[in-house]
Design an enzyme around this catalytic site. Structure first.
Site, short mmCIF file in Angstrom:
data_model
loop_
_atom_site.label_atom_id
_atom_site.label_comp_id
_atom_site.label_asym_id
_atom_site.label_seq_id
_atom_site.Cartn_x
_atom_site.Cartn_y
_atom_site.Cartn_z
N LYS A 195 -74.38 -19.93 -3.36
CA LYS A 195 -73.97 -19.94 -2.24
C LYS A 195 -72.88 -18.91 -2.25
O LYS A 195 -71.50 -18.76 -3.00
CB LYS A 195 -73.05 -21.29 -2.02
CG LYS A 195 -72.44 -21.27 -0.48
CD LYS A 195 -71.37 -22.29 -0.09
CE LYS A 195 -69.99 -21.59 -0.19
NZ LYS A 195 -69.71 -20.62 0.68
N GLU A 269 -63.93 -20.21 -13.08
CA GLU A 269 -63.33 -18.84 -13.36
C GLU A 269 -62.38 -18.76 -12.18
O GLU A 269 -62.56 -18.62 -10.98
CB GLU A 269 -64.18 -17.71 -13.28
CG GLU A 269 -63.67 -16.57 -13.91
CD GLU A 269 -62.88 -15.62 -12.88
OE1 GLU A 269 -61.71 -15.84 -12.61
OE2 GLU A 269 -63.64 -14.75 -12.45
N CYS A 303 -59.06 -11.45 -9.19
CA CYS A 303 -58.34 -12.42 -9.92
C CYS A 303 -57.53 -12.08 -11.06
O CYS A 303 -56.43 -12.76 -11.53
CB CYS A 303 -59.46 -13.41 -10.23
SG CYS A 303 -60.82 -12.67 -11.12
N GLU A 400 -50.21 -16.66 -6.77
CA GLU A 400 -51.24 -15.89 -6.80
C GLU A 400 -51.42 -15.22 -5.43
O GLU A 400 -51.48 -15.96 -4.56
CB GLU A 400 -52.61 -16.31 -7.10
CG GLU A 400 -53.63 -15.17 -7.13
CD GLU A 400 -55.24 -15.75 -7.67
OE1 GLU A 400 -55.71 -16.86 -7.06
OE2 GLU A 400 -55.84 -14.92 -8.23
P1 NDP Z 1 -61.98 -20.73 -2.14
O1 NDP Z 1 -61.89 -21.02 -3.77
O2 NDP Z 1 -62.00 -21.81 -1.15
O3 NDP Z 1 -63.71 -19.84 -2.17
C1 NDP Z 1 -64.49 -19.77 -3.19
C2 NDP Z 1 -65.90 -20.31 -2.97
O4 NDP Z 1 -65.75 -21.77 -2.90
C3 NDP Z 1 -66.42 -19.87 -1.55
O5 NDP Z 1 -67.65 -19.55 -1.76
C4 NDP Z 1 -65.69 -21.16 -0.87
O6 NDP Z 1 -66.70 -21.13 0.34
C5 NDP Z 1 -66.18 -22.17 -1.64
N1 NDP Z 1 -65.75 -23.43 -1.32
C6 NDP Z 1 -64.55 -23.64 -0.47
N2 NDP Z 1 -64.20 -25.12 -0.77
C7 NDP Z 1 -65.21 -25.61 -1.56
C8 NDP Z 1 -65.39 -26.97 -2.00
N3 NDP Z 1 -64.67 -27.93 -1.51
N4 NDP Z 1 -66.44 -27.14 -2.78
C9 NDP Z 1 -67.25 -26.08 -3.28
N5 NDP Z 1 -67.04 -25.01 -2.66
C10 NDP Z 1 -66.00 -24.68 -1.87
O7 NDP Z 1 -61.10 -19.47 -2.10
P2 NDP Z 1 -60.67 -18.81 -0.86
O8 NDP Z 1 -61.60 -17.94 -0.46
O9 NDP Z 1 -60.30 -20.02 0.15
O10 NDP Z 1 -59.45 -18.09 -0.99
C11 NDP Z 1 -58.02 -18.86 -1.33
C12 NDP Z 1 -57.54 -18.19 -2.50
O11 NDP Z 1 -58.09 -18.41 -3.76
C13 NDP Z 1 -57.12 -16.72 -2.67
O12 NDP Z 1 -56.11 -16.30 -1.59
C14 NDP Z 1 -57.00 -16.44 -3.71
O13 NDP Z 1 -55.51 -16.73 -4.15
C15 NDP Z 1 -57.72 -17.34 -4.56
N6 NDP Z 1 -59.07 -16.60 -5.00
C16 NDP Z 1 -59.34 -16.27 -6.14
C17 NDP Z 1 -60.52 -15.85 -6.66
C18 NDP Z 1 -60.85 -15.73 -7.94
O14 NDP Z 1 -61.76 -14.73 -8.33
N7 NDP Z 1 -60.15 -16.10 -9.21
C19 NDP Z 1 -61.55 -15.51 -5.53
C20 NDP Z 1 -61.24 -15.86 -4.39
C21 NDP Z 1 -59.94 -16.47 -4.04
P3 NDP Z 1 -65.86 -20.27 1.84
O15 NDP Z 1 -65.78 -18.91 1.54
O16 NDP Z 1 -67.06 -20.64 2.66
O17 NDP Z 1 -64.67 -21.08 1.95
#
Ligand code: NDP
Length: 497
Positions: A195, A269, A303, A400
Site C-alpha cells: 500500500k 521503521e 526520517c 519530528e
Molecule cells: P503515517 O504514519 O500516517 O503514514 C505512513 C503510511 O501508513 C501511509 O501509507 C499511511 O496511509 C498508512 N497508514 C495511516 N494510518 C494507518 C493505519 N491506521 N493502519 C495502517 N496504515 C496506516 O504518516 P503521515 O503521512 O500521516 O505523516 C505524519 C508524520 O509521520 C510526518 O509528519 C512525519 O513526522 C512522520 N513520518 C515519518 C516517516 C518515516 O519515514 N519515518 C514517513 C512519513 C511520515 P496514508 O498515506 O493514506 O495516510
C-alpha cells in the site's frame, strides 16, 4: 610595478548570478486519467476513487482507487494463490532473474520515473534522478544477488519464505521505499501486497507496468492504493503473514498493538530526531555542506534527517554564520527544474504541521533565521529555516518536524554531546564531524542510533542495514539483515540447533 600602478582593465562582470530555469520535460511520462488497483496482474476497478495532485501547484494529476477491505482481501487472496502456485517453490536462481529484470527496466525507464516522482511528491528532480532512482534499481540488483544464496546467508538455519507480506509505505521516498520492501520479500520467495501513501501513489502504479514488462507471474506483487483505512485493512487481514511498515511512530504503535498476539511478523521503521554533531576540529565548510544535506535534502521529509545540530561552543559563531550564508544560496522552487535544491512540501497537511511547530519554536523563545526567498504563489512551500537559541525542552528540539527546519544547540565536551544527542525518544541516525578517527569510534559506540555517519550524512547503500532503536522502530532493512524478517528458519539438527 606597484599594485596601484597596474592599468585597471574594464571587465564586464555580471552582477546577477540567478540561474535561468532548466525545466525537465514532463512529456516523457504518460499519466492516465484514472487508475485501478493492481491485483493478480490485472487492473481491478475500485468502487471509490480520490484525486492525487502535484504539490508544486495543486494540479490534479489522476483519479486513484481507494481500496476497501474487500479489495484488500482480493489482493491478499491473489498473493496467496501466487505464493502457493509456484513462486515460493521456484529456485532462487529463477527468482533472481525476475529481480534483475526489474532492476534493469527501472534503469532504462529511470527518467520517466524520476519525473513522475517529482511531480507527484514535490521533491527536486535532481534528487529523484540522482538518488531515488539509482538506489531503487540498486536494491533490486542487490537482492537479486541474494535470492539463490539464502543458505549461505544463514548457514545451518534452513531459511524458507514466510508467505504473504503486507507492506505499508510513506510519501517521502515512494519508489525507494517500495524497492526497500519488495526486493528482499521477493528474493526470499514471498508474495506481496503493497500500500503506497495516499499522496504519492503514482510511481507505485507505474511500477505495476514494470512488473508486467518483466513478466513477473500475476499475483506475486499486488498494489492497493488508498488512505490509512486501506493500510488498516491490510494490517487486519487474517491471511497476511507479515507486516512491514514505514511511517509515523504513532501509526507504528497502533499497528504493533493490533498485531500483538496474532503471531504475525512485524518490522517498524518509524520517526527520528537525529543529532548531527560538529566538533571544533572538523573541516567547517565540509560540515556545512553535510548539515545542509542532512536537513534540507528532500525538504527535510526524511526520517533520518539531521534535524538537531549540536555545535561545539568554541566554533558556534563561525559555523552558524557560514550556515546562514549557505542558506542564502539554496534555490527553492519548481521540483521539475534541474537547478532546484529544495522542492515543494508534500501536502497541505504536512505544511500545516511544519508551520505549527515553527510557530511553537518562536513562542518558546528560539531565534529564527530564514534567508530571503520568493516562494511560488500556488502549491505548498516552506522556506529553509534555522533556529538558534534552542533549549533541549522546546518542541522543535523534541518532536519530528519532517520539514526543512533545523534546531541548533551547543555542547562543550564529547560526554555532553553524547548525553544531549541521546536525550530523545528516537534513535534512528546520527552524524559526527571531527578529524579524529578515535573520537568517531568513541562517539559511535555511545550514540543510541541505528546508523552513525562520520564526516558525511544521508548516505545509503543497499548492502548496509538501516533501522532504529527505541521509538524509531525495530528490524533492519538493507543488507543481509534485511532478508531475515522475510524468512522463517528451521534450525539444523545436525548442528544441535
Ligand atoms: P503515517 O504514519 O500516517 O503514514 C505512513 C503510511 O501508513 C501511509 O501509507 C499511511 O496511509 C498508512 N497508514 C495511516 N494510518 C494507518 C493505519 N491506521 N493502519 C495502517 N496504515 C496506516 O504518516 P503521515 O503521512 O500521516 O505523516 C505524519 C508524520 O509521520 C510526518 O509528519 C512525519 O513526522 C512522520 N513520518 C515519518 C516517516 C518515516 O519515514 N519515518 C514517513 C512519513 C511520515 P496514508 O498515506 O493514506 O495516510
Amino acid at each position: 610595478m606597484a599594485e596601484l600602478d597596474k592599468p585597471q582593465r574594464e571587465i564586464d562582470v555580471p552582477s546577477d548570478w540567478t540561474y535561468a530555469s532548466a525545466p525537465e520535460s514532463r512529456d516523457i511520462v504518460q499519466i492516465r486519467e484514472r487508475y485501478g488497483l493492481f491485483v493478480g496482474g490485472e487492473w481491478l476497478e475500485p468502487a471509490e476513487t480520490y484525486e492525487t495532485i502535484a504539490p508544486r501547484d495543486e494540479e490534479p494529476l489522476a483519479a486513484v482507487g481507494q481500496a476497501s477491505p474487500a479489495d484488500v482481501g482480493r489482493a491478499v487472496a491473489a498473493a496467496r494463490t501466487a505464493y502457493a502456485d509456484g513462486w515460493s517453490s521456484l529456485p532462487g536462481s529463477e527468482r533472481a532473474k525476475y529481480l534483475f529484470r526489474i532492476a534493469r527496466i527501472l534503469q532504462e525507464r529511470s527518467r520517466e520515473f524520476a519525473v513522475l516522482e517529482s511531480l507527484n511528491g514535490g521533491k527536486p528532480i535532481k534528487e529523484s534522478r540522482d538518488v531515488d532512482l539509482p538506489l531503487a534499481a540498486a536494491h533490486f540488483f542487490y537482492y537479486a544477488g541474494w535470492a539463490d544464496k539464502l543458505e549461505y546467508a544463514f548457514p545451518n538455519r534452513r531459511p524458507r519464505p514466510i508467505g504473504v507480506a503486507g507492506q505499508i509505505i510513506p510519501w517521502n521516498f515512494p519508489l525507494l521505499m517500495l524497492a526497500w520492501k519488495i526486493a528482499p520479500a521477493l528474493a526470499c520467495g514471498n508474495t506481496v501486497v503493497l500500500k503506497p501513501a495516499e499522496t504519492t501513489p503514482l510511481t507505485a502504479l507505474l511500477f505495476a507496468d514494470v512488473l508486467r514488462q518483466a513478466e513477473l507471474p500475476p499475483g506475486v506483487v499486488n498494489i492497493v492504493t488508498g488512505d490509512g483505512r486501506t493500510g488498516a485493512a491490510l494490517v487486519e487481514n487474517e491471511d497476511v503473514d507479515k507486516i512491514a511498515f514505514t511511517g509515523s511512530t504513532e501509526v507504528g504503535k497502533e499497528i504493533q498493538r493490533r498485531l500483538a498476539g496474532t503471531g504475525k511478523k512485524l518490522t517498524l521503521e518509524l520517526g527520528g530526531k537525529a543529532a548531527n554533531i560538529v566538533f571544533d576540529d572538523a573541516a567547517l565548510d565540509q560540515a556545512v555542506e553535510g548539515i545542509v544535506n542532512g536537513i534540507y535534502f528532500n525538504q527535510g521529509h526524511v526520517c533520518c534527517a539531521g534535524s538537531r545540530l549540536f555545535v561545539q561552543e568554541s566554533i558556534y559563531e563561525p559555523l552558524v554564520a557560514k550556515l546562514e550564508r549557505r542558506l542564502t544560496t539554496l534555490r527553492v522552487g519548481d521540483p521539475l527544474d534541474k537547478n532546484t535544491d529544495v522542492g515543494a512540501i508534500n501536502s497541505a497537511a504536512q505544511l500545516e504541521k511544519i508551520r505549527e511547530l515553527v510557530a511553537s519554536g518562536e513562542e518558546e523563545g528560539a531565534e529564527i533565521y530564514q534567508p530571503p526567498c520568493v516562494l511560488p504563489e500556488k502549491g505548498y512551500w516552506f522556506v529553509p529555516t534555522v533556529f538558534t537559541n534552542v533549549a533541549q525542552s522546546y518542541r522543535i528540539a523534541q518532536e519530528e518536524i519532517f520539514g526543512p527546519v533545523l534546531s541548533v544547540l551547543t555542547f562543550r565536551t564529547p560526554e555532553e554531546a553524547v548525553e544531549k544527542a541521546n536525550n530523545t525518544p528516537y534513535g534512528l541516525s546520527a552524524g559526527v564531524w571531527t578529524e579524529k578517527g578515535s573520537r568517531i569510534l568513541w562517539m559511535a559506540q555511545r550514540l543510541r542510533a541505528g546508523v552513525v555517519w562520520a564526516n558525511t550524512y544521508n548516505r545509503f547503500d543497499p548492502s548496509s542495514p538501516f533501522g532504529g532503536y527505541k521509538e524509531s522502530g525495530f528490524g533492519r532493512e538493507g543488507g543481509r539483515h534485511g532478508l531475515e524478517p522475510y524468512l522463517d528458519f528451521e534450525e539444523s539438527e545436525a548442528f544441535g540447533g
